[in-house]
Enzyme design. Structure first.
Site, mmCIF file in Angstrom:
data_model
loop_
_atom_site.group_PDB
_atom_site.id
_atom_site.type_symbol
_atom_site.label_atom_id
_atom_site.label_comp_id
_atom_site.label_asym_id
_atom_site.label_seq_id
_atom_site.Cartn_x
_atom_site.Cartn_y
_atom_site.Cartn_z
ATOM 1 C CG HIS A 157 -6.805 5.165 1.486
ATOM 2 N ND1 HIS A 157 -7.232 4.052 2.389
ATOM 3 C CD2 HIS A 157 -5.667 5.346 1.840
ATOM 4 C CE1 HIS A 157 -6.292 3.624 3.090
ATOM 5 N NE2 HIS A 157 -5.159 4.713 2.830
ATOM 6 C CG ASP A 172 3.785 -5.026 -21.166
ATOM 7 O OD1 ASP A 172 3.496 -5.803 -21.832
ATOM 8 O OD2 ASP A 172 4.643 -4.248 -21.295
ATOM 9 C CG HIS A 215 -1.601 1.243 1.410
ATOM 10 N ND1 HIS A 215 -2.442 1.648 0.292
ATOM 11 C CD2 HIS A 215 -1.884 2.197 2.396
ATOM 12 C CE1 HIS A 215 -2.944 3.082 0.916
ATOM 13 N NE2 HIS A 215 -2.527 3.063 2.210
ATOM 14 C CE1 TYR A 252 -7.445 -4.070 -22.752
ATOM 15 C CE2 TYR A 252 -9.853 -4.050 -23.552
ATOM 16 C CZ TYR A 252 -8.520 -3.447 -23.064
ATOM 17 O OH TYR A 252 -8.200 -2.187 -22.939
ATOM 18 C CG HIS A 282 -0.978 7.547 0.922
ATOM 19 N ND1 HIS A 282 -2.191 7.863 1.268
ATOM 20 C CD2 HIS A 282 -0.793 6.351 1.978
ATOM 21 C CE1 HIS A 282 -2.537 7.128 2.151
ATOM 22 N NE2 HIS A 282 -1.990 6.366 2.376
#
Length: 234
Positions: A175, A124, A99, A232, A101
């Site tokens: 977030h 990719d 995680h 896809y 930011h």
């Protein structure tokens, strides 16, 4: 889990965390990586608030996967620990979670927009857009916010482990990005790619606000990479 295996996991998770500032994905301590040992039923995660330049392998916190109990570590685990645990429980293929930011990915999250597929650089790694979650409800924010953050990611992917492999990252609205992979190292790699394609998308959309994905090129690209019948995203 043998001592050797735990030491290896600890070193991998440490190196993955240290890759965050090197890749320019974090300001201050805004980011964390974890790695799981499913056989042992534990995962290791960065402690809360420790500067990267001070982080040591022994600082990593050991958390029990089943209930989130801290098993080892003198420091408090990341505030995002419950989000990581939720993703591990939902997606058996996930071996590591990151995680951050990072600026451009967060910009999409704060705009509540998916990162669109605009070229093969994106394709990719992500089989379709990097999706953004809905907002959490006031009730979800008031109680068990971190675990509910994980749940909203799981719900966005319909709890589909195969889908989580195809699209190894999600933006949480207002977030930021959570990415994952088969290992802690791979989850950081996906965070780096997520930020890069977000940056590219912002520049592309500034030049051509309605730039469509080149469907024929991406379909060919996916067939070549994944084989006939590869999915896809829309």
């Amino acid at each position: 889990m043998t001592g050797h295996a735990l030491d290896a996991l600890r070193q991998e998770v440490l190196e993955a965390n240290l890759a965050i500032p090197r890749a320019g994905l974090a300001t201050l301590t805004w980011g964390n990586v974890s790695g799981v040992d499913r056989e042992a039923g534990i995962f290791l995660i960065k402690p809360s608030g420790v500067p990267y330049e001070e982080l040591k392998a022994d600082d990593l916190v050991t958390v029990r996967l089943s209930d989130g109990a801290v098993l080892d570590g003198r420091l408090r685990p990341s505030t995002d620990t419950e989000t990581h645990r939720c993703l591990y429980l939902a997606f058996p293929s996930v071996g590591g979670v990151t995680h951050t930011h990072s600026t451009h990915a967060v910009a999409f999250a704060q705009a509540r927009r998916d990162i669109p597929v605009l070229g093969t650089t994106h394709a990719d790694t992500f089989n379709g857009p990097v999706p953004c979650t809905p907002d959490l409800t006031p009730e979800q924010c008031a109680k068990d916010y971190e675990y509910n953050t994980g749940r909203i990611i799981v719900d966005l992917l319909d709890g589909d482990d195969e889908r989580a492999v195809e699209v190894p990252g999600v933006l949480v609205a207002n977030h930021g990005p959570f990415t994952w992979g088969a290992s802690a190292r791979k989850s950081v790699e996906h965070a780096i790619v997520c930020e890069a394609v977000a940056d590219m998308a912002i520049h592309t959309l500034a030049l051509a606000a309605t730039a469509p994905p080149p469907r024929h090129l991406l379909d060919r690209h996916y067939t070549r990479k994944h084989g006939p019948g590869a999915y896809y995203g829309n």
